[in-house]
Design an enzyme around this catalytic site. Structure first.
Site, mmCIF file in Angstrom:
data_model
loop_
_atom_site.group_PDB
_atom_site.id
_atom_site.type_symbol
_atom_site.label_atom_id
_atom_site.label_comp_id
_atom_site.label_asym_id
_atom_site.label_seq_id
_atom_site.Cartn_x
_atom_site.Cartn_y
_atom_site.Cartn_z
ATOM 1 N N ASP A 15 34.940 43.518 36.895
ATOM 2 C CA ASP A 15 34.925 43.733 38.334
ATOM 3 C C ASP A 15 34.991 45.252 38.549
ATOM 4 O O ASP A 15 35.416 45.990 37.657
ATOM 5 C CB ASP A 15 36.137 43.031 38.968
ATOM 6 C CG ASP A 15 36.293 43.352 40.439
ATOM 7 O OD1 ASP A 15 35.303 43.234 41.178
ATOM 8 O OD2 ASP A 15 37.414 43.736 40.846
ATOM 9 N N ASP A 17 35.842 47.265 41.963
ATOM 10 C CA ASP A 17 36.914 47.773 42.824
ATOM 11 C C ASP A 17 38.271 47.293 42.329
ATOM 12 O O ASP A 17 38.523 46.099 42.256
ATOM 13 C CB ASP A 17 36.715 47.276 44.263
ATOM 14 C CG ASP A 17 35.406 47.773 44.869
ATOM 15 O OD1 ASP A 17 35.067 48.949 44.651
ATOM 16 O OD2 ASP A 17 34.737 46.976 45.547
HETATM 17 MG MG MG Z 1 38.473 43.909 42.659
#
Ligand code: MG
Length: 252
Positions: A15, A17
């Site tokens: 992932d 962010d």
């Molecule tokens: Mg995230």
């Protein structure tokens, strides 16, 4: 180098962010600006007290990790507010799910432009170690700004492929907590799900990792409190404060 992963893992699906880049705070601030304006309006119209968007609990429960429009819909529904969907070319001034999402994105992009983006140093170290060990490296993000964020953080050359918000839209993928985007990442990496490790900081993200039967789900906790336990409850095999914790001396 010891990567802290099961031997069967040949690819890492990261992932973006909150895992590779410190953008969760920027998202938080942009969401808060947009949602508080709506909640304020609603309060003055209906006379009920204004209860602001909580950037920890509300963000965690309703927004983090999901496609933007799902975040808008799910959070506002939790406050009994149900704007119409509208369409993806709605302007930011439109009181529709898409318009509100556009407004949030504009605010986010503006903040990134002004303040820049930081990659977590421990994540950069880990990306180098994974590359040196010959494992595949794919970023799987709900963000439509994924590539720009990677460039701004200076880590675009450390990853080999991206599944992002534009793929979600174009290929009609279900967003996290559905496993679809990570499954697309596994295909891009050329490994079956069982041969992939998922790295996620969002509850919806570890849930997606569990739902897709991936080989290993690493929960990344940047906020503390009940978040580590919540990550475990939603499907993380291990929970860490930083990716570098997996390097020599990590849990496996
Ligand atoms: Mg995230």
């Amino acid at each position: 180098v010891h990567l802290g992963l099961p031997d069967a893992v040949g690819a890492c699906l990261f992932d973006l962010d909150g895992v590779l880049t410190e953008t969760a705070k920027v998202h938080d601030a942009a969401w808060k600006q947009v949602f508080d304006e709506i909640l304020q309006d609603e309060a003055s119209r209906s006379g009920v007290p204004f209860v602001p968007f909580d950037p920890v609990d509300d963000y965690d429960t309703y927004v983090d990790g999901k496609p933007r429009t799902d975040g808008v819909r799910d959070f506002l529904a939790s406050r009994g507010i149900h704007p119409p969907d509208g369409s993806s070319d709605d302007p930011p001034s439109a009181f529709t799910i898409h318009g509100i999402g556009r407004k949030k994105n504009d605010s986010f992009v503006e903040r990134i432009r002004t303040d820049g983006v930081e990659a977590y140093p421990g994540s950069v170290r880990y990306l180098h170690a994974v590359r040196d060990a010959g494992l595949r490296r794919i970023v799987v993000s709900s963000s439509a700004n994924c590539h720009d964020i990677l460039l701004a953080a200076g880590i675009d050359d450390l990853v080999e492929g991206e599944v992002d918000g534009t793929d979600v839209e174009r290929d009609h993928l279900h967003g996290k907590p559905a496993p679809d985007t990570f499954l697309a990442g596994a295909r891009l990496a050329g490994h079956p799900p069982a041969g992939c490790a998922v790295f996620e900081d969002a509850l919806a993200g570890v849930q997606a990792g569990r739902a897709g039967a991936f080989g290993y789900v690493v929960g990344v906790d940047r906020i503390g409190g009940t978040h580590p336990a919540d990550l475990t409850a939603h499907g993380a095999d291990v929970v860490l404060r930083d990716l570098a914790d997996l390097l020599d001396g990590g849990p496996m």
